[in-house]
Design a protein around this motif. Structure first.
Motif, PDB file in Angstrom:
ATOM      1  N   SER A  32       0.802  -1.238   0.034  1.00 26.48           N
ATOM      2  CA  SER A  32       0.058  -0.025   0.056  1.00 26.48           C
ATOM      3  C   SER A  32       0.705   1.285  -0.015  1.00 26.48           C
ATOM      4  O   SER A  32       1.891   1.145   0.381  1.00 26.48           O
ATOM      5  N   ARG A  33       0.439   2.295  -0.570  1.00 26.51           N
ATOM      6  CA  ARG A  33       0.971   3.561  -0.533  1.00 26.51           C
ATOM      7  C   ARG A  33       0.571   4.088   1.033  1.00 26.51           C
ATOM      8  O   ARG A  33      -0.514   4.224   1.440  1.00 26.51           O
ATOM      9  N   ILE A  34       1.588   4.673   1.804  1.00 25.14           N
ATOM     10  CA  ILE A  34       1.586   4.792   3.176  1.00 25.14           C
ATOM     11  C   ILE A  34       2.329   6.118   3.494  1.00 25.14           C
ATOM     12  O   ILE A  34       3.150   6.396   3.017  1.00 25.14           O
ATOM     13  N   THR A  35       1.365   6.877   4.121  1.00 22.02           N
ATOM     14  CA  THR A  35       2.027   8.274   4.550  1.00 22.02           C
ATOM     15  C   THR A  35       1.981   8.495   5.888  1.00 22.02           C
ATOM     16  O   THR A  35       0.952   7.859   6.732  1.00 22.02           O
ATOM     17  N   ILE A  36       2.522   9.325   6.573  1.00 29.04           N
ATOM     18  CA  ILE A  36       2.555   9.879   8.050  1.00 29.04           C
ATOM     19  C   ILE A  36       2.765  11.386   7.897  1.00 29.04           C
ATOM     20  O   ILE A  36       3.240  11.938   7.113  1.00 29.04           O
ATOM     21  N   GLU A  37       1.735  11.840   8.635  1.00 28.39           N
ATOM     22  CA  GLU A  37       1.387  13.345   8.862  1.00 28.39           C
ATOM     23  C   GLU A  37       1.471  13.663  10.073  1.00 28.39           C
ATOM     24  O   GLU A  37       0.753  13.190  11.162  1.00 28.39           O
ATOM     25  N   ASN A  38       2.272  14.987  10.524  1.00 30.35           N
ATOM     26  CA  ASN A  38       2.523  15.320  11.924  1.00 30.35           C
ATOM     27  C   ASN A  38       1.426  16.159  12.153  1.00 30.35           C
ATOM     28  O   ASN A  38       1.548  17.431  11.623  1.00 30.35           O
ATOM     29  N   LEU A  39       0.321  16.006  12.736  1.00 29.56           N
ATOM     30  CA  LEU A  39      -0.873  16.945  12.850  1.00 29.56           C
ATOM     31  C   LEU A  39      -0.513  18.090  13.717  1.00 29.56           C
ATOM     32  O   LEU A  39      -1.013  19.160  13.916  1.00 29.56           O
ATOM     33  N   THR A  40       0.392  17.772  14.744  1.00 31.28           N
ATOM     34  CA  THR A  40       0.957  18.912  15.690  1.00 31.28           C
ATOM     35  C   THR A  40       1.659  19.902  14.879  1.00 31.28           C
ATOM     36  O   THR A  40       1.141  21.257  15.132  1.00 31.28           O
ATOM     37  N   LYS A  41       2.286  19.624  14.080  1.00 32.81           N
ATOM     38  CA  LYS A  41       3.173  20.613  13.247  1.00 32.81           C
ATOM     39  C   LYS A  41       2.401  21.179  12.004  1.00 32.81           C
ATOM     40  O   LYS A  41       2.722  22.085  11.418  1.00 32.81           O
ATOM     41  N   ASP A  72      -4.073  -2.492  -1.304  1.00 29.17           N
ATOM     42  CA  ASP A  72      -4.468  -3.973  -0.896  1.00 29.17           C
ATOM     43  C   ASP A  72      -4.473  -4.283   0.629  1.00 29.17           C
ATOM     44  O   ASP A  72      -5.305  -4.918   1.194  1.00 29.17           O
ATOM     45  N   ASP A  73      -3.257  -3.970   1.110  1.00 26.91           N
ATOM     46  CA  ASP A  73      -3.009  -4.448   2.740  1.00 26.91           C
ATOM     47  C   ASP A  73      -3.059  -3.051   3.528  1.00 26.91           C
ATOM     48  O   ASP A  73      -2.298  -2.811   4.438  1.00 26.91           O
ATOM     49  N   GLU A  74      -3.865  -2.201   3.432  1.00 27.36           N
ATOM     50  CA  GLU A  74      -3.839  -0.712   3.828  1.00 27.36           C
ATOM     51  C   GLU A  74      -4.339  -0.978   5.252  1.00 27.36           C
ATOM     52  O   GLU A  74      -3.537  -0.359   6.371  1.00 27.36           O
ATOM     53  N   GLN A  75      -5.441  -1.708   5.744  1.00 27.78           N
ATOM     54  CA  GLN A  75      -5.688  -2.075   7.181  1.00 27.78           C
ATOM     55  C   GLN A  75      -4.463  -2.478   7.976  1.00 27.78           C
ATOM     56  O   GLN A  75      -4.144  -2.101   9.101  1.00 27.78           O
TER      57      GLN A  75
END
Length: 93
Positions: A32-41, A72-75
């Protein structure tokens, strides 16, 4: 469709150096395409499979992050990466 989860980073160095490398290695196991987002900043979503992108998100201890995946394997990807962060990368300190 996509999956996402939010977590608070408890590791004393955040997602820097060794914890970032562990996170990226784990993310790379999924198609899967995976991202991480810093919500604090308020940073833009970063590619969770790229060490430079993860480091650029500047995630520190106490920051809220959103991990999102699409594929396909996002969860499974979101669950494993969220657990990794919430478990403090399996460290006792």
């Amino acid at each position: 469709m996509s999956a996402s989860n939010e977590a608070v980073v408890q590791h004393k160095v955040g997602l820097h150096a060794r914890p970032a490398a562990i996170f990226v290695r784990q993310a790379a196991k999924y198609s899967s395409r995976i991202t991480i987002e810093n919500l604090t900043k308020g940073t833009s979503p970063a590619n969770a499979k790229s060490i430079l992108s993860v480091m650029t998100a500047a995630v520190r201890m106490g920051d809220h992050v959103r991990i999102a995946a699409e594929g396909d394997d996002e969860q499974a990807a979101v669950e494993v990466l969220s657990t990794l962060i919430q478990s403090n990368f399996d460290e006792t300190e």
